[in-house]
Every structure is written in structure tokens, then in C-alpha cells.
Design a protein around this motif. Sequence first.
Motif, PDB file in Angstrom:
ATOM      1  N   GLU A  92       0.820  -1.208   0.000  1.00 39.99           N
ATOM      2  CA  GLU A  92       0.000   0.000   0.000  1.00 39.99           C
ATOM      3  C   GLU A  92       0.856   1.260   0.000  1.00 39.99           C
ATOM      4  N   SER A  93       1.945   1.239   0.771  1.00 36.05           N
ATOM      5  CA  SER A  93       2.804   2.409   0.855  1.00 36.05           C
ATOM      6  C   SER A  93       4.057   2.282   0.000  1.00 36.05           C
ATOM      7  N   ASP A  94       4.244   1.122  -0.672  1.00 35.30           N
ATOM      8  CA  ASP A  94       5.410   0.875  -1.527  1.00 35.30           C
ATOM      9  C   ASP A  94       6.721   1.081  -0.759  1.00 35.30           C
ATOM     10  N   VAL A  95       6.789   0.487   0.434  1.00 34.44           N
ATOM     11  CA  VAL A  95       7.960   0.651   1.288  1.00 34.44           C
ATOM     12  C   VAL A  95       8.535  -0.723   1.625  1.00 34.44           C
ATOM     13  N   VAL A  96       9.844  -0.863   1.441  1.00 32.44           N
ATOM     14  CA  VAL A  96      10.557  -2.077   1.831  1.00 32.44           C
ATOM     15  C   VAL A  96      11.160  -1.852   3.213  1.00 32.44           C
ATOM     16  N   THR A  97      10.810  -2.710   4.158  1.00 30.31           N
ATOM     17  CA  THR A  97      11.366  -2.619   5.502  1.00 30.31           C
ATOM     18  C   THR A  97      12.199  -3.864   5.778  1.00 30.31           C
ATOM     19  N   THR A  98      13.290  -3.674   6.498  1.00 30.14           N
ATOM     20  CA  THR A  98      14.180  -4.787   6.803  1.00 30.14           C
ATOM     21  C   THR A  98      14.324  -4.929   8.308  1.00 30.14           C
ATOM     22  N   GLY A  99      14.493  -6.155   8.737  1.00 30.87           N
ATOM     23  CA  GLY A  99      14.820  -6.452  10.116  1.00 30.87           C
ATOM     24  C   GLY A  99      16.182  -7.123  10.158  1.00 30.87           C
ATOM     25  N   GLU A 100      16.536  -7.652  11.302  1.00 33.48           N
ATOM     26  CA  GLU A 100      17.803  -8.359  11.434  1.00 33.48           C
ATOM     27  C   GLU A 100      17.620  -9.565  12.338  1.00 33.48           C
ATOM     28  N   VAL A 101      18.234 -10.660  11.944  1.00 30.33           N
ATOM     29  CA  VAL A 101      18.250 -11.879  12.734  1.00 30.33           C
ATOM     30  C   VAL A 101      19.699 -12.316  12.879  1.00 30.33           C
ATOM     31  N   MET A 102      20.158 -12.371  14.124  1.00 31.28           N
ATOM     32  CA  MET A 102      21.498 -12.869  14.419  1.00 31.28           C
ATOM     33  C   MET A 102      21.381 -14.274  14.992  1.00 31.28           C
ATOM     34  N   VAL A 103      22.187 -15.179  14.479  1.00 32.40           N
ATOM     35  CA  VAL A 103      22.136 -16.572  14.903  1.00 32.40           C
ATOM     36  C   VAL A 103      23.505 -16.988  15.422  1.00 32.40           C
ATOM     37  N   PHE A 104      23.548 -17.418  16.692  1.00 36.37           N
ATOM     38  CA  PHE A 104      24.755 -17.990  17.275  1.00 36.37           C
ATOM     39  C   PHE A 104      24.565 -19.499  17.335  1.00 36.37           C
ATOM     40  N   ILE A 105      25.527 -20.244  16.812  1.00 31.15           N
ATOM     41  CA  ILE A 105      25.472 -21.702  16.837  1.00 31.15           C
ATOM     42  C   ILE A 105      26.758 -22.216  17.476  1.00 31.15           C
ATOM     43  N   GLY A 106      26.595 -23.143  18.406  1.00 31.59           N
ATOM     44  CA  GLY A 106      27.754 -23.736  19.056  1.00 31.59           C
ATOM     45  C   GLY A 106      27.491 -25.176  19.426  1.00 31.59           C
ATOM     46  N   ASP A 107      28.244 -25.653  20.358  1.00 30.23           N
ATOM     47  CA  ASP A 107      28.113 -27.028  20.818  1.00 30.23           C
ATOM     48  C   ASP A 107      26.817 -27.181  21.600  1.00 30.23           C
ATOM     49  N   ALA A 108      25.796 -27.739  20.954  1.00 32.78           N
ATOM     50  CA  ALA A 108      24.502 -28.049  21.575  1.00 32.78           C
ATOM     51  C   ALA A 108      23.703 -26.806  21.949  1.00 32.78           C
ATOM     52  N   PHE A 109      23.878 -25.717  21.230  1.00 28.46           N
ATOM     53  CA  PHE A 109      23.037 -24.552  21.518  1.00 28.46           C
ATOM     54  C   PHE A 109      22.834 -23.710  20.265  1.00 28.46           C
ATOM     55  N   VAL A 110      21.698 -23.018  20.268  1.00 28.04           N
ATOM     56  CA  VAL A 110      21.371 -22.011  19.255  1.00 28.04           C
ATOM     57  C   VAL A 110      20.828 -20.800  19.987  1.00 28.04           C
ATOM     58  N   VAL A 111      21.361 -19.624  19.679  1.00 30.44           N
ATOM     59  CA  VAL A 111      20.854 -18.370  20.233  1.00 30.44           C
ATOM     60  C   VAL A 111      20.470 -17.485  19.054  1.00 30.44           C
ATOM     61  N   THR A 112      19.211 -17.080  19.007  1.00 28.87           N
ATOM     62  CA  THR A 112      18.746 -16.192  17.940  1.00 28.87           C
ATOM     63  C   THR A 112      18.368 -14.848  18.547  1.00 28.87           C
ATOM     64  N   VAL A 113      18.808 -13.783  17.917  1.00 24.47           N
ATOM     65  CA  VAL A 113      18.515 -12.427  18.362  1.00 24.47           C
ATOM     66  C   VAL A 113      17.802 -11.710  17.227  1.00 24.47           C
ATOM     67  N   ARG A 114      16.641 -11.167  17.533  1.00 24.90           N
ATOM     68  CA  ARG A 114      15.825 -10.523  16.497  1.00 24.90           C
ATOM     69  C   ARG A 114      15.740  -9.031  16.753  1.00 24.90           C
TER      70      ARG A 114
END
Length: 332
Positions: A92-114
Motif C-alpha cells: 500500500e505504501s510501496d515501502v521495503v522494511t528490513t529487520g535483522e536476525v542474528m544466529v549464534f550456533i555452538g556445541d549443543a546450543f542455538v541463540v537467535t537475536v531478532r
Amino acid sequence: MIVDCAIYHHGRRTEGPEDLSDALELARAEGDAFIWIGLYEPTEQEFDLVTEEFRLHPLAVEDALKAHQRPKLEMFDDSLFVVLKPVAYEAESDVVTTGEVMVFIGDAFVVTVRHGECSPLAQVRRRLEEDPEMLRHGPTAVLYSIADAAVDHYLEVATELQTDLEKLEAEVFSPSGGGSRHTASKIYTFKRQILEFRRATGPLTVPLTRLSGSGTAGAPVPFVDEKAQPFFRDVNDHLARVNESVESLDRLVSDILSAHLAQMSVRQNDDMRKISAWAAMAAVPTMIAGIYGMNFDHMPELHWLWSYPAVILAMVALEFLLYHLFKRRGWL
């Protein structure tokens, strides 16, 4: 803040201890398990505990907290850090918006930051929890699903931009719409949206190339299962299609802007020709009237009986001749 935190054992969500250290030890002790923590725009104090427990690198932590990063992949001793930029398009407004997703991966864990509102994380977690066979592949499955969801949405946004650009093109080349004073502004605004889209899609090629095993000498990426390389290669192929579409859109919108400016130049030339033609037609009777308005004594035409109607007739004849001459040449 922490949006969600869960332990996944054999691809199924299980209840675990609330303490992050105990949860991580339990996941590592069980072997086929990992912990997934999701955060939304955390503060430094909120992220300190996660940083300490998972031994995240301070440079990656700084990027995750401040955001405004390019898509990238960085490898550290205890973790892998990936940045993606999901995109949303408001038609409707012809606007592109962006976000960010950071992904940490290690030994038996995942941390996502949005950061930002446009993010596929909630849908990805829900879809993975409904597919235990996929989720049992651990953190690699999470990273692949996030990248796949982001790139698939790029394809949708590219299609929507193509549709709107076709409408803009039709407006520019329409008999009436192309001359609007706001047309150039709309084209330039659309070009800015494509540039914003390109900033999200272009830099992501390098991280996906490395994850697909096509990077430097095909070296494997730590904490990522090598068996997942064909899947990342498929995502990279989709991204290549997106980048080709973005390049095509950018070239087309530049061509449309050039065509619009050319149209405006042609119309201005037409207007100047019309103005010049009318000025020339106005100059003839003005010249004749000026000559006969000098009131010299020795002007025999002033005393002729038919001088006035003859002059008027001459003016009309000259105007008629000039009008048809300009009309035939397309000036009027």
C-alpha cells in the motif's frame, strides 16, 4: 528480552531446568539434544547471562546488541555467528522494511537475536517443532530453516516489486500519467526501495556460499553438519534468482526514469514550439499596427478610403497563412 527457551531432544521439545547453565549441561550430556534461546532486541544486561553461559565472542555480542549489520558469517572458537536481514514489503505504501536476525550456533546450543518486526523466527520454530525428523539434526537444521525462510520471502517480495514496477511503467507511458510532476519522485522512491532490498540480499551470497561448501577450497564450516551443504546450496540457488531479479528491477527502473525524463524533455520542446508559433502569429498584426500607429504626415495609405479594411484583411490573411503553416509542421 527472552522470547522463548527450550531444550530439544531427538527433535522434540522437552522441559528442562530454568537455569541456562544447567540446561546447557543437560543438553550436552544427553548427546542428541540442544538448547534454543530466542531473544528480541535484548539489552546489554539481559544479554550478559547468555554471553557468559555460552561463551559468545564479545565482537559478535556487540554486533548482536547494536544491530545495523550487513549479512555475514563469522567463525569463532566456541561459536558460529550468522547475520541475516529479513525483508517485508508494504504494497500500500510501496515501502521495503528490513529487520535483522542474528544466529549464534555452538556445541549443543542455538541463540537467535531478532531486531525489527519482520522476522520468520516464530514460524520457523513452529514449523520445526511440527517436524521432529528435521529438528533432530540439531542447530544446523535451525540455521538452514531460518535462511530458507528468509530467502523464500525474498522471492515473494521480488515478485511484488515486479508487479508494482509494471504498474508504474504503465503509468509513466500512459498519455496522461507520464507528465505528472510526481512521477519522477515516485520512480526515484521505488529505486530507493530496490536499493534497500539489495542491501539485504546481495551480501548474503558469501555466507551461503561458505555454508554450501563452495567457499575457499570447500572448507567445512564449524558447528554445521557437512551433510547439510546440499540444502544450503539449494538456498543459495534461490538467492541467486533473487539477486538476478533485483538487478533486473534496478536496470528497468533506471530505464523507466530515463524514458520519463526524455518524455518530459520532448513535451517541453513541444510546448516551446507552440509558444513560439503563437508568438510569431501575434508579432505580425503587432508589427503592422505599429507601423500605422507612427502618425507620420506623409503616409498616403492613411488617406485611402479602403486602407483600414485592407489592412485588417491583410492581417487576417497573414494569420491564416501562418496558422496553417505551423499546423502542417506540427507546431500547433
